[in-house]
Write an enzyme that holds these catalytic residues in place. Sequence first.
Site, PDB file in Angstrom:
ATOM      1  N   GLY A  98      -3.820  10.148   2.749  1.00 46.99           N
ATOM      2  CA  GLY A  98      -3.996   8.627   2.297  1.00 46.99           C
ATOM      3  C   GLY A  98      -2.627   7.266   3.513  1.00 46.99           C
ATOM      4  N   ARG A 155      -7.349   0.016 -17.340  1.00 49.22           N
ATOM      5  CA  ARG A 155      -5.866   0.971 -17.235  1.00 49.22           C
ATOM      6  C   ARG A 155      -5.832   1.920 -18.071  1.00 49.22           C
ATOM      7  NH1 ARG A 155      -1.538  -0.697 -13.997  1.00 49.22           N
ATOM      8  NH2 ARG A 155       0.892   0.139 -15.093  1.00 49.22           N
ATOM      9  N   ASP A 171       9.556  -3.881  -4.998  1.00 50.68           N
ATOM     10  CA  ASP A 171       9.376  -5.282  -5.492  1.00 50.68           C
ATOM     11  C   ASP A 171      10.877  -5.602  -5.628  1.00 50.68           C
ATOM     12  OD1 ASP A 171       7.352  -4.148  -7.376  1.00 50.68           O
ATOM     13  OD2 ASP A 171       7.866  -2.776  -8.071  1.00 50.68           O
ATOM     14  N   HIS A 188       6.771  -1.399 -13.267  1.00 54.21           N
ATOM     15  CA  HIS A 188       5.973  -1.142 -11.395  1.00 54.21           C
ATOM     16  C   HIS A 188       4.303  -1.844 -11.670  1.00 54.21           C
ATOM     17  CE1 HIS A 188       4.816  -1.913  -7.512  1.00 54.21           C
ATOM     18  NE2 HIS A 188       4.121  -1.190  -7.852  1.00 54.21           N
TER      19      HIS A 188
HETATM   20  P1  NAX Z   1      -5.090   5.921  -0.492  1.00 52.45           P
HETATM   21  O1  NAX Z   1      -5.851   6.301  -1.410  1.00 52.45           O
HETATM   22  O2  NAX Z   1      -5.242   5.010   0.584  1.00 52.45           O
HETATM   23  O3  NAX Z   1      -4.728   7.438  -0.591  1.00 52.45           O
HETATM   24  C1  NAX Z   1      -4.107   8.355  -1.238  1.00 52.45           C
HETATM   25  C2  NAX Z   1      -4.159   9.815  -1.311  1.00 52.45           C
HETATM   26  O4  NAX Z   1      -4.195  10.327  -1.913  1.00 52.45           O
HETATM   27  C3  NAX Z   1      -5.393  10.060  -0.327  1.00 52.45           C
HETATM   28  O5  NAX Z   1      -5.507  10.921   0.930  1.00 52.45           O
HETATM   29  C4  NAX Z   1      -6.269  10.602  -1.481  1.00 52.45           C
HETATM   30  O6  NAX Z   1      -7.269  12.124  -1.201  1.00 52.45           O
HETATM   31  C5  NAX Z   1      -4.997  11.527  -2.353  1.00 52.45           C
HETATM   32  N1  NAX Z   1      -4.914  12.113  -3.279  1.00 52.45           N
HETATM   33  C6  NAX Z   1      -5.746  12.200  -5.099  1.00 52.45           C
HETATM   34  N2  NAX Z   1      -5.501  12.904  -5.618  1.00 52.45           N
HETATM   35  C7  NAX Z   1      -4.333  13.473  -5.287  1.00 52.45           C
HETATM   36  C8  NAX Z   1      -4.278  15.015  -6.005  1.00 52.45           C
HETATM   37  N3  NAX Z   1      -4.307  14.844  -7.145  1.00 52.45           N
HETATM   38  N4  NAX Z   1      -3.019  15.392  -5.193  1.00 52.45           N
HETATM   39  C9  NAX Z   1      -3.113  15.503  -3.685  1.00 52.45           C
HETATM   40  N5  NAX Z   1      -3.295  14.515  -2.899  1.00 52.45           N
HETATM   41  C10 NAX Z   1      -4.558  13.611  -3.884  1.00 52.45           C
HETATM   42  O7  NAX Z   1      -3.814   5.086  -1.362  1.00 52.45           O
HETATM   43  P2  NAX Z   1      -2.233   4.543  -0.611  1.00 52.45           P
HETATM   44  O8  NAX Z   1      -2.308   3.777  -0.403  1.00 52.45           O
HETATM   45  O9  NAX Z   1      -1.632   5.766  -0.232  1.00 52.45           O
HETATM   46  O10 NAX Z   1      -1.709   4.543  -2.467  1.00 52.45           O
HETATM   47  C11 NAX Z   1      -1.275   5.877  -3.347  1.00 52.45           C
HETATM   48  C12 NAX Z   1      -0.872   5.118  -3.895  1.00 52.45           C
HETATM   49  O11 NAX Z   1       0.473   4.488  -4.176  1.00 52.45           O
HETATM   50  C13 NAX Z   1      -1.176   4.956  -4.929  1.00 52.45           C
HETATM   51  O12 NAX Z   1      -1.602   4.753  -6.920  1.00 52.45           O
HETATM   52  C14 NAX Z   1      -1.539   3.316  -5.436  1.00 52.45           C
HETATM   53  O13 NAX Z   1      -1.437   2.099  -6.207  1.00 52.45           O
HETATM   54  C15 NAX Z   1       0.516   3.600  -5.075  1.00 52.45           C
HETATM   55  N6  NAX Z   1       1.267   2.499  -4.606  1.00 52.45           N
HETATM   56  C16 NAX Z   1       2.609   2.197  -5.689  1.00 52.45           C
HETATM   57  C17 NAX Z   1       3.385   1.238  -5.222  1.00 52.45           C
HETATM   58  C18 NAX Z   1       4.135   1.117  -5.677  1.00 52.45           C
HETATM   59  O14 NAX Z   1       5.153   0.341  -5.522  1.00 52.45           O
HETATM   60  N7  NAX Z   1       5.449   2.141  -6.660  1.00 52.45           N
HETATM   61  C19 NAX Z   1       2.751  -0.076  -3.986  1.00 52.45           C
HETATM   62  C20 NAX Z   1       1.828   0.848  -3.210  1.00 52.45           C
HETATM   63  C21 NAX Z   1       0.685   1.507  -3.834  1.00 52.45           C
HETATM   64  O15 NAX Z   1       0.282   0.472  -4.577  1.00 52.45           O
END
Ligand code: NAX
Length: 343
Positions: free
Chosen positions: A10, A94, A155, A183
């Site tokens: 991702g 949500r 954050d 968060h």
């Molecule tokens: P992407 O959709 O680009 O990447 C996520 C990846 O996870 C994809 O490649 C998908 O195939 C893979 N995936 C899905 N289910 C899976 C599983 N069960 N096992 C292994 N891989 C799996 O998202 P991205 O922009 O990289 O964001 C990833 C996560 O970070 C999201 O949930 C997003 O909401 C969260 N975030 C959290 C932040 C924080 O501060 N805590 C900030 C940034 C981001 O929004």
Amino acid sequence: MTIVITGAAGQIGYSLLPMVASGEVFGPNTMVNLHLLEIPQGLAMLEGVKMELLDCAYDTLNNIVCTTDPLVAFKDADVAFLVGGFPRRPGMLRKDLIQINTKIFLSMGQAIEAVASNNIKVLVVANPANTNALVTLKQCTRVPSKNFCAMTRLDYNRASAQVALKLGTSVKNIKNVIIWGNHSASQYPDPTTDGYVEANDGTKTPLSSLLNEDDEWLRNEFLTTVQQRGKAVMEARGKSSALSAANAAADCVRTWLVTGTKPGETVAMAVYNEEGHYGVTKGLMFSFPCECKDGDWVVKTGLNVNEFGQEKIKASEAELLSERDAAMEILNNNGSGSSTKKE
Ligand code: NAX
């Protein structure tokens, strides 16, 4: 060290991998084995990322395993970045997000319990991060709850940067901004309870004295900017804030496990609230000011939070309680409640 990164194909994964593989997180003398987990749809892309990592010829990269099997990914793992999850789609509630991700993080927790190192340290990035972390740690009896953290470092970085901009100083001088709670948009970014500016000669000036004339900015513009920053980046870039999120994940794990915090300084980590700090319900993953040393964290206690702050903390706690209840109901309905290991 064996490092797991889930969702490695991702956006955040793509920015985080070079930081972990190059020694930027664990230092130039630690060789890393990367265990990269994806879902089957992500595997072909992950193979491409693996080719690029090999082509970077990092001195500190020992081995790369790409897999769709959590039991392979977490085998003997020392550190895990849980980045992969189901994203929130437009119009998705949500509640639905929690439902899908609770099942994903149940399986992450079960795999950790089955095969990871007893002392694995786990950072949950995927949203809803605090509740995903709670679901994960509840599956683990071998691994202490202290070893799990949900990411609020982004954050913290965002809030510190906004304060630096406001005061016209460098962000490296801004210390001890606090992120309280979830968060999510209910978080409370708080620069004035413990924050200060440290001048180059070491002089410390409390942020409360520098920002107290500007309550309006603190309580409105600043709060909304930090709380809504992810959305603003998404709108401007058309993609999520992957670079800054990866950078924050690297910062969080480096501070927690490698460098520690400097004496008197804190960073934001959402941690398991075993003690009921600051009157927050025990057993939630809640972001607090944390001091780190020797691979461990402690919550800085005894800070005097004003009435406005206490109300904000309560609001974020209420949101986390409802997330927790929704997740636990799903675990129970799924037949996993009774096997939930930690109460
Ligand atoms: P992407 O959709 O680009 O990447 C996520 C990846 O996870 C994809 O490649 C998908 O195939 C893979 N995936 C899905 N289910 C899976 C599983 N069960 N096992 C292994 N891989 C799996 O998202 P991205 O922009 O990289 O964001 C990833 C996560 O970070 C999201 O949930 C997003 O909401 C969260 N975030 C959290 C932040 C924080 O501060 N805590 C900030 C940034 C981001 O929004």
